[in-house]
Enzyme design. Structure first.
Site, PDB file in Angstrom:
ATOM      1  N   CYS A  91       9.468   8.968   5.299  1.00 52.54           N
ATOM      2  CA  CYS A  91       8.623   8.207   4.368  1.00 52.54           C
ATOM      3  C   CYS A  91       7.212   8.795   4.323  1.00 52.54           C
ATOM      4  O   CYS A  91       6.586   9.039   5.358  1.00 52.54           O
ATOM      5  CB  CYS A  91       8.583   6.745   4.832  1.00 52.54           C
ATOM      6  N   HIS A 104       7.633   0.300   8.734  1.00 48.39           N
ATOM      7  CA  HIS A 104       8.236   0.715   7.466  1.00 48.39           C
ATOM      8  C   HIS A 104       8.923  -0.471   6.781  1.00 48.39           C
ATOM      9  O   HIS A 104      10.136  -0.652   6.889  1.00 48.39           O
ATOM     10  CB  HIS A 104       9.213   1.874   7.671  1.00 48.39           C
ATOM     11  N   HIS A 141       7.169   2.137   0.620  1.00 49.35           N
ATOM     12  CA  HIS A 141       6.571   1.588   1.853  1.00 49.35           C
ATOM     13  C   HIS A 141       5.523   0.607   1.358  1.00 49.35           C
ATOM     14  O   HIS A 141       4.599   1.009   0.617  1.00 49.35           O
ATOM     15  CB  HIS A 141       5.961   2.724   2.690  1.00 49.35           C
ATOM     16  N   HIS A 196       2.594  -1.386   0.180  1.00 51.00           N
ATOM     17  CA  HIS A 196       1.173  -1.032   0.168  1.00 51.00           C
ATOM     18  C   HIS A 196       0.442  -1.933  -0.798  1.00 51.00           C
ATOM     19  O   HIS A 196       0.985  -2.346  -1.822  1.00 51.00           O
ATOM     20  CB  HIS A 196       0.968   0.439  -0.199  1.00 51.00           C
TER      21      HIS A 196
HETATM   22  P1  5GP Z   1       2.752   2.663  -6.300  1.00 50.68           P
HETATM   23  O1  5GP Z   1       2.911   3.301  -7.647  1.00 50.68           O
HETATM   24  O2  5GP Z   1       3.973   2.868  -5.436  1.00 50.68           O
HETATM   25  O3  5GP Z   1       2.286   1.236  -6.347  1.00 50.68           O
HETATM   26  O4  5GP Z   1       1.539   3.417  -5.614  1.00 50.68           O
HETATM   27  C1  5GP Z   1       1.654   4.578  -4.891  1.00 50.68           C
HETATM   28  C2  5GP Z   1       0.265   5.167  -4.811  1.00 50.68           C
HETATM   29  O5  5GP Z   1       0.263   6.165  -3.813  1.00 50.68           O
HETATM   30  C3  5GP Z   1      -0.202   5.822  -6.109  1.00 50.68           C
HETATM   31  O6  5GP Z   1      -1.384   5.190  -6.572  1.00 50.68           O
HETATM   32  C4  5GP Z   1      -0.422   7.276  -5.716  1.00 50.68           C
HETATM   33  O7  5GP Z   1      -1.540   7.868  -6.348  1.00 50.68           O
HETATM   34  C5  5GP Z   1      -0.590   7.197  -4.212  1.00 50.68           C
HETATM   35  N1  5GP Z   1      -0.147   8.385  -3.500  1.00 50.68           N
HETATM   36  C6  5GP Z   1       1.023   9.050  -3.687  1.00 50.68           C
HETATM   37  N2  5GP Z   1       1.107  10.081  -2.829  1.00 50.68           N
HETATM   38  C7  5GP Z   1      -0.042  10.057  -2.082  1.00 50.68           C
HETATM   39  C8  5GP Z   1      -0.525  10.889  -1.028  1.00 50.68           C
HETATM   40  O8  5GP Z   1       0.104  11.846  -0.592  1.00 50.68           O
HETATM   41  N3  5GP Z   1      -1.739  10.568  -0.512  1.00 50.68           N
HETATM   42  C9  5GP Z   1      -2.473   9.498  -0.973  1.00 50.68           C
HETATM   43  N4  5GP Z   1      -3.655   9.288  -0.405  1.00 50.68           N
HETATM   44  N5  5GP Z   1      -2.036   8.698  -1.960  1.00 50.68           N
HETATM   45  C10 5GP Z   1      -0.833   8.981  -2.516  1.00 50.68           C
HETATM   46 ZN    ZN Z   2       7.192   4.112   5.634  1.00 51.86          ZN
END
Ligand code: 5GP
Ligand code: ZN
Length: 115
Positions: free
Chosen positions: A6, A48, A99, A101
């Site tokens: 992950c 996780h 995961h 967030h």
């Molecule tokens: P989701 O779309 O799942 O709610 O949000 C995932 C977030 O993780 C996105 O806003 C994306 O920009 C961020 N993200 C994806 N990969 C990485 C990474 O490798 N590092 C960081 N700092 N943020 C990431």
């Molecule tokens: Zn995880």
């Protein structure tokens, strides 16, 4: 428990670098790599949990700990005028990292409409 496959578990573990802004025994906060507001921070549990849909009696304390941490993160980021906390859960909400967030977004006036 962390999951070796992950992305966010790897970030928590330090295997993938991130811009950390806060950490305690239960959660880890870092800057989003693709910020959608002047301040865009992700707060994740050090366990996780796949999404909000997987929060249960035996892991909900991670969510409480995250929400305890959020005001101090917001204060440290200077979000005096407010901020938005969002979690995307599942396909329809466009969750891309499986995961749990919480996005903290702020630093500007946001749109009233959330979707
Ligand atoms: P989701 O779309 O799942 O709610 O949000 C995932 C977030 O993780 C996105 O806003 C994306 O920009 C961020 N993200 C994806 N990969 C990485 C990474 O490798 N590092 C960081 N700092 N943020 C990431
Ligand atoms: Zn995880």
């Amino acid at each position: 428990m962390l999951n070796a496959d992950c992305l966010f578990c790897k970030i928590i573990n330090g295997d993938i670098p991130s811009q950390k802004v806060y950490e305690n025994d239960y959660c880890f906060a870092f800057r989003d790599i693709n910020p959608q507001a002047p301040v865009h921070i992700l707060v994740v549990p050090k366990d996780h949990i796949e999404s909000a849909d997987m929060v249960k009696f035996n892991n909900s304390f991670y969510v409480a700990k995250i929400f305890e941490a959020i005001p101090s993160i917001a204060k440290a980021e200077g979000l005096k005028n407010g901020y938005r906390v969002i979690t995307n859960c599942g396909e329809d909400a466009c969750q891309t990292v499986k995961h749990l967030h919480f996005h903290i977004l702020g630093g500007e006036k946001m749109a009233e409409k959330m979707c």
